[in-house]
Design an enzyme around this catalytic site. Structure first.
Site, PDB file in Angstrom:
ATOM      1  N   HIS A   1       0.836  -1.202   0.000  1.00 57.26           N
ATOM      2  CA  HIS A   1       0.000   0.000   0.000  1.00 57.26           C
ATOM      3  C   HIS A   1       0.871   1.252   0.000  1.00 57.26           C
ATOM      4  CE1 HIS A   1      -4.090   1.792   1.330  1.00 57.26           C
ATOM      5  NE2 HIS A   1      -3.348   2.737   0.775  1.00 57.26           N
TER       6      HIS A   1
ATOM      7  N   HIS B   1       1.623   5.160  -2.209  1.00 57.89           N
ATOM      8  CA  HIS B   1       1.202   6.146  -3.200  1.00 57.89           C
ATOM      9  C   HIS B   1       2.458   6.740  -3.821  1.00 57.89           C
ATOM     10  CE1 HIS B   1      -3.014   6.070  -1.781  1.00 57.89           C
ATOM     11  NE2 HIS B   1      -2.457   5.814  -0.615  1.00 57.89           N
ATOM     12  N   LEU B   2       2.662   6.432  -5.093  1.00 57.23           N
ATOM     13  CA  LEU B   2       3.880   6.918  -5.756  1.00 57.23           C
ATOM     14  C   LEU B   2       3.623   8.201  -6.544  1.00 57.23           C
ATOM     15  CD1 LEU B   2       5.493   3.532  -6.890  1.00 57.23           C
ATOM     16  CD2 LEU B   2       5.979   4.896  -4.847  1.00 57.23           C
TER      17      LEU B   2
ATOM     18  N   ASP C   1      -9.482   2.874  -3.573  1.00 58.37           N
ATOM     19  CA  ASP C   1      -8.765   3.433  -2.431  1.00 58.37           C
ATOM     20  C   ASP C   1      -9.468   4.602  -1.737  1.00 58.37           C
ATOM     21  OD1 ASP C   1      -6.708   3.241  -0.571  1.00 58.37           O
ATOM     22  OD2 ASP C   1      -5.695   4.955  -1.454  1.00 58.37           O
TER      23      ASP C   1
ATOM     24  N   HIS D   1     -10.645   0.584   0.848  1.00 57.67           N
ATOM     25  CA  HIS D   1     -10.398   1.600   1.870  1.00 57.67           C
ATOM     26  C   HIS D   1     -11.768   1.802   2.512  1.00 57.67           C
ATOM     27  CE1 HIS D   1      -9.319   5.950   3.075  1.00 57.67           C
ATOM     28  NE2 HIS D   1     -10.629   5.918   3.181  1.00 57.67           N
TER      29      HIS D   1
ATOM     30  N   HIS E   1      -5.441  -0.637   5.444  1.00 54.66           N
ATOM     31  CA  HIS E   1      -5.164   0.169   6.649  1.00 54.66           C
ATOM     32  C   HIS E   1      -6.266   0.127   7.725  1.00 54.66           C
ATOM     33  CE1 HIS E   1      -7.555   2.802   4.213  1.00 54.66           C
ATOM     34  NE2 HIS E   1      -6.553   3.291   3.523  1.00 54.66           N
TER      35      HIS E   1
ATOM     36  N   ASN F   1      -5.786   9.428   6.601  1.00 55.09           N
ATOM     37  CA  ASN F   1      -7.097   8.819   6.526  1.00 55.09           C
ATOM     38  C   ASN F   1      -6.938   7.335   6.183  1.00 55.09           C
ATOM     39  OD1 ASN F   1      -9.768   8.211   6.256  1.00 55.09           O
ATOM     40  ND2 ASN F   1     -10.101   9.453   4.424  1.00 55.09           N
TER      41      ASN F   1
ATOM     42  N   ASP G   1       1.005   2.651   3.737  1.00 57.66           N
ATOM     43  CA  ASP G   1       0.177   3.734   3.191  1.00 57.66           C
ATOM     44  C   ASP G   1       1.038   4.982   2.976  1.00 57.66           C
ATOM     45  OD1 ASP G   1      -1.938   5.175   2.219  1.00 57.66           O
ATOM     46  OD2 ASP G   1      -3.033   5.301   4.125  1.00 57.66           O
TER      47      ASP G   1
END
Lengths: 344, 432
Positions: free
Chosen positions: B64, B66-67, B155, B182, B238, B284, B311
């Site tokens: 998990h 975020h790129l 997500d 999510h 998450h 979040n 995350d």
């Protein structure tokens, strides 16, 4: 099935990472929260408020002569803005007002950049009113100037709590300025109405119980969630207004904050029936209580015109006390030690 | 490709059941030989790394992250994000689709996987479940899978409509993809910026009730139950509340293929760590109560939790230097995960090292069906992390390999220092 039945009991003693102490306030002259003040500091401010109020204006004028104070207001205000301005000017300071509607804030300038700009213009302290909770902490962190929180969103309004305290003391403990943890023992202060959105309620709940007062919140669940009592010691909830009044030496009425309702609807007629302070209600349940209101009042909504203008009302006294308290707070902000530290 | 010999290290490979001193020979991106320590000698053209006193383990896998590419390269790029991953001991990361545009097509999935992106470790795209992640019409999962996507999710924009979620589960099951949710009923979290409760009341912030998470987890589990297909895989991203953890626990007892991940911040921090409006403690799902945090720790120790996932959510500094309620959600996590897991899960809460490493490699690999990853058995990808398990060090956000500095763990003590991260046989990171 109870909620507890679905949660696995903790088997062992966990020692999780501790919460680090907050680094703020960075500047000793700042007043971000009433929690920043020890009771000794509160006593000192009350004493200075009285001293400054009665001082010869021509002497008082030299205390902060030509010092620069910026008032940065992101929300409209009559009382707070004017009394801070009059307080600073009474001490001889130069003030300038920046409002979100007639400045580069409208063009998208951030709070950080506005704060740094004011500092570069020579501001030595900033008085901030902002619609976001916590904004004063951000401004102080980035400018490291003394920042006076004149209301941040739904969070705090520390000078309001101090002026409310001065007003309460004058009536229930006349002559007392040095406060201690039992000064208000036996005094119940009921705060009525839109507690959820009120920074006045929060600052008072964080200050008055430290002096021994009981704070009772009264209002409908929509404006007063049950969990409010978990916010600190000495706080309780009484949903029935008449019952709350019967216990109270002080009753503080709040305005419904239409600007913070975020789409919530409210039946005003029902609200008035349950929570409006009327002459009849006051006479029946709290004939000697002080009636307070941080303003602006909406006559005929949270209280009747008769109560607002009545003999138990100290609403205008609160306003007057605001100038004295804010003189003391501005003086503290610009005391030599704080500004010369030059921390950045 | 040159061969690489890792000598004299202590190999911990939970999936292969290995826990002892070994030499490992890597060649052409694969593990080719494992022998007792001291047995393998470097030959001509073989590079050799001396791992004496160090732990050697399968490269870590974060399912998990975020790129931010495509579209938000000012926050992070695939190159910088995977550089941070390598520095943190990760050799594979699964990238969430909330990019700009949303990764809802085979074309974007392939773009992310192109060599021009300069990834330092393996990237596995997770594709959007619905067109534009709007929750209205589902994407072509077969096409996304053949382009390289390993799961589907919307997500940050959870699928609220029962019919769409059901359709997503059915279609994903058909092509053999996992569905990641999510879990947040966004109808209950409008305008909210932290956990609901006394702390939010005190700070004057609108709160997200724990039920916003647990009710959606319960709804999703109900849909999985109704589908009656043992292949259907729901993964709860998450997890942050005791109630959601309890729901997953119950689903597992009922034999469902429901898995969950927990982020380090949710098993370490509570809403109290927000202090006075620290935007680097805003994410979040939000930091929750102490009871929720304790339930995350218990879930990990009990084995209900299937993976630690960070995350990792980089943001530019100026985006976080704003009023708390205006700040974007998310914190970075790739460089701090191993150090925090070893410091807290292993040292403080006594979770065996093998199980900590399994939560960071073997289990997430199995969860997303990443073949040849998460183990160092002969024939597997040569994805290796070599670290000193004893060293304590202080994490400094300003020294990060990520573009972003938004972490609540700046200045925290970490345990276990990564010495080398090897991705498919290449040294992707070496500490000074």
């Amino acid at each position: 099935m109870t909620a507890a039945a679905t949660v696995t009991p903790v088997r062992r003693q966990l020692h999780p990472p501790p919460v680090a102490a907050s680094p703020s306030p960075y500047n000793e002259g700042s007043l971000l929260s009433v929690q920043d003040l020890t009771l000794d500091a509160v006593s000192h401010l009350l004493a200075r408020a009285s001293a400054l109020e009665t001082m010869d204006p021509l002497v008082r004028d030299r205390i902060l002569l030509k010092r620069r104070v910026a008032l940065l207001f992101y929300e409209s205000s009559t009382r707070t803005r004017t009394s801070f301005e009059l307080a600073a000017k009474s001490l001889g300071a130069d003030t300038t007002l920046i409002s979100n509607l007639s400045s580069s804030i409208e063009k998208g300038e951030t709070l950080k950049d506005t704060g740094l700009t004011l500092r570069a213009l020579g501001a030595e302290a900033i008085i901030l009113r902002h619609n976001s909770s916590g904004a004063a902490w951000l401004l102080e962190e980035v400018t490291r100037l003394p920042v006076l929180n004149a209301g941040d969103g739904m969070h705090e309004h520390p000078t309001q709590a101090l002026l409310d305290l001065r007003t309460i003391l004058a009536h229930v403990r006349p002559g007392v300025e040095a406060v201690a943890q039992d000064t208000l023992a036996g005094v119940t202060v009921t705060i009525v109405g839109d507690i959820l959105h009120s920074r006045v309620a929060r600052s008072n709940m964080l200050l008055l119980p430290r002096l021994g007062a009981r704070v009772v919140f009264c209002g409908p669940p929509q404006f007063l969630p049950e969990l409010a009592t978990g916010a600190g010691p000495g706080i309780s909830i009484e949903r029935d207004f008449d019952t709350a009044l019967q216990q109270s030496q002080v009753v503080m009425m709040l305005r419904i904050q239409a600007e913070r309702l975020a789409g919530q609807q409210i039946d005003l007629e029902q609200y008035k029936a349950s929570y409006q302070l009327t002459g009849q209600r006051l006479a029946a349940h709290a004939p000697s209580a002080l009636v307070m209101h941080p303003g602006p009042i909406i006559r005929g909504l949270e209280l009747t015109a008769g109560v607002a203008d009545g003999s138990q009302s100290v609403i205008l006294e609160q306003v007057t006390n605001g100038v004295a308290i804010r003189m003391a707070v501005v003086e503290r902000a610009l005391a030599e030690a704080h500004t010369k530290a030059g921390r950045s | 490709m040159t061969a690489l010999l890792i000598r004299n290290g202590h190999l911990i490979d939970p999936a292969a059941g290995v826990d002892g001193p070994r030499d490992i020979l890597l060649k052409d991106g694969r593990v080719v030989e494992i022998s007792a320590a001291g047995k393998l000698k470097p030959t001509n053209g073989t590079e050799s790394l001396d791992a004496t006193g160090l732990t050697v383990a399968p490269g870590l896998i974060d399912i998990h992250v975020h790129l931010r590419e495509p579209g938000q390269g000012y926050k992070e790029t695939i190159a910088t994000g995977t550089a941070a991953a390598a520095a943190g001991g990760f050799t594979a990361v699964a990238a969430m689709p909330n990019t700009s545009p949303v990764n809802d097509s085979a074309e974007i999935t392939r773009w992310m996987l192109a060599p021009e992106r300069g990834a330092h470790v393996r990237v596995y795209p997770i594709a959007a479940a619905t067109r534009g992640s709007k929750g209205e019409s589902i994407n072509d999962f077969a096409a996304l899978k053949s382009a390289g996507a390993v799961a589907v999710t919307d997500d940050g924009h959870p699928i609220l409509k029962d019919s769409i979620m059901r359709e997503t589960l059915v279609a994903a099951t058909r092509v053999g993809l996992s569905v990641i949710q999510h879990a947040e009923d966004t109808r209950m979290t409008q305008g909210a910026s932290m956990n609901a409760g006394p702390t939010a009341f005190k700070l004057g912030l609108r709160g997200m009730p724990p039920e916003a998470e647990s009710s959606l987890v319960e709804r999703d589990i109900r849909l999985v139950t109704e589908l009656r297909d043992a292949r259907t895989h729901l993964h709860v991203a998450h997890t942050s509340t005791a109630a959601a953890m309890a729901a997953v626990r119950q689903a597992r007892r009922n034999g469902l293929r429901v898995t969950c991940e927990v982020a380090p911040h949710h098993f370490l921090l509570t809403e109290e760590h927000i202090g006075f409006y620290n935007t680097n403690a805003k994410m979040n799902p939000p930091l929750r109560s102490a009871a929720d945090r304790d339930a995350m720790i218990e879930g990990i120790l009990d084995g209900i939790v299937d993976a630690i996932a960070t995350d990792h959510a980089p943001h530019a500094t100026h985006e976080k230097e704003v009023e708390f309620e205006n700040a974007p959600n998310g914190i970075t996590g790739l460089e701090t995960a191993l150090g925090l897991c070893l410091r807290w899960l292993h040292k403080e809460w006594k979770l065996p090292l093998g199980r900590v490493l399994s939560l960071l490699s073997a289990q997430p690999a199995a969860l997303l069906g990443l073949k040849g990853r998460g183990t160092l058995a002969v024939g597997s990808f040569a994805d290796v992390v070599v670290f000193d398990p004893k060293v304590e060090w202080i994490y400094r956000a300003k020294e990060t390999h990520s573009k972003a500095h938004n972490t609540p763990f700046d200045g925290w003590t970490m345990q276990g220092k990564v010495r080398w991260t090897i991705s498919e046989g290449r040294v992707a990171y070496a500490s000074a």
